[in-house]
Design an enzyme around this catalytic site. Sequence first.
Site, PDB file in Angstrom:
ATOM      1  N   HIS A   1      -4.156  -4.395  -0.701  1.00 42.27           N
ATOM      2  CA  HIS A   1      -3.200  -5.396   0.440  1.00 42.27           C
ATOM      3  C   HIS A   1      -3.831  -6.585   0.409  1.00 42.27           C
ATOM      4  CE1 HIS A   1      -3.744  -1.573   3.318  1.00 42.27           C
ATOM      5  NE2 HIS A   1      -4.594  -0.504   3.186  1.00 42.27           N
TER       6      HIS A   1
ATOM      7  N   CYS B   1       0.744  -1.410  -0.196  1.00 42.51           N
ATOM      8  CA  CYS B   1       0.134   0.183  -0.215  1.00 42.51           C
ATOM      9  C   CYS B   1       1.006   1.629  -0.184  1.00 42.51           C
ATOM     10  CB  CYS B   1      -0.840  -0.003   1.100  1.00 42.51           C
ATOM     11  SG  CYS B   1      -2.239   1.355   0.846  1.00 42.51           S
TER      12      CYS B   1
ATOM     13  N   GLU C   1      -3.076  -8.521   2.914  1.00 44.88           N
ATOM     14  CA  GLU C   1      -3.763  -9.365   3.480  1.00 44.88           C
ATOM     15  C   GLU C   1      -4.555  -9.805   3.471  1.00 44.88           C
ATOM     16  OE1 GLU C   1      -2.860  -5.549   5.318  1.00 44.88           O
ATOM     17  OE2 GLU C   1      -1.607  -6.828   3.255  1.00 44.88           O
TER      18      GLU C   1
END
Length: 206
Positions: A183, A80, A185
Amino acid sequence: MTIAIVDYGMGNLHSVSKAVERLGYDYVISGDEREIMQASGILLPGVGAFGDAMIHLRETGLDQVMQRAASENKPLLGICLGMQLLFDGSAEHGDHEGLGLLPGRAVRFKAGELKVPHMGWNRLRFTSENEPLLSGLEPGHVYFVHSYHVELEQPGDLIASADYGLPVTAIVGRGNVYGMQFHPEKSGELGMSLLRNFLKLSEAQA
């Protein structure tokens, strides 16, 4: 093998560390040069404003640690804002210099034409063949939250893009320096698979 998650005061450390843990890898959250350089791979997360992040990196000396890691070909992944920090600079709230590891700059999405910030799920388009980061994967959707996007100087650094009224730089790579604007994750199976591929790459070069 241990992965270093860089702590400079502006990273989403919890979600990134939990993702690494779920993938079965050991990690250390650290701002210490020795710990970071001893790791097999480095994750540079980031949330917030570009200029503030660079101030934190410079005050802690971690800007030089990231530059050293890149010069020594240690696998490094910016996530990011962390991806944007890898580049020459950003136009966010002024003109700011970045880490200078990749050529290009972050610029704001044009107001009025698109909803800003760009927030939500967008489909990746893979643009690089034989890229280890994409090994075994098919294009799918990942989760973005950002108001600035990177304009590359070298098209060959692009690994994947996404469409948000214009082609958005989504994954970049040059040598052992990588970046993901989204992102991973928080991006379901595809995001975790991309992160896993980076960790495997780090392990292979350890």
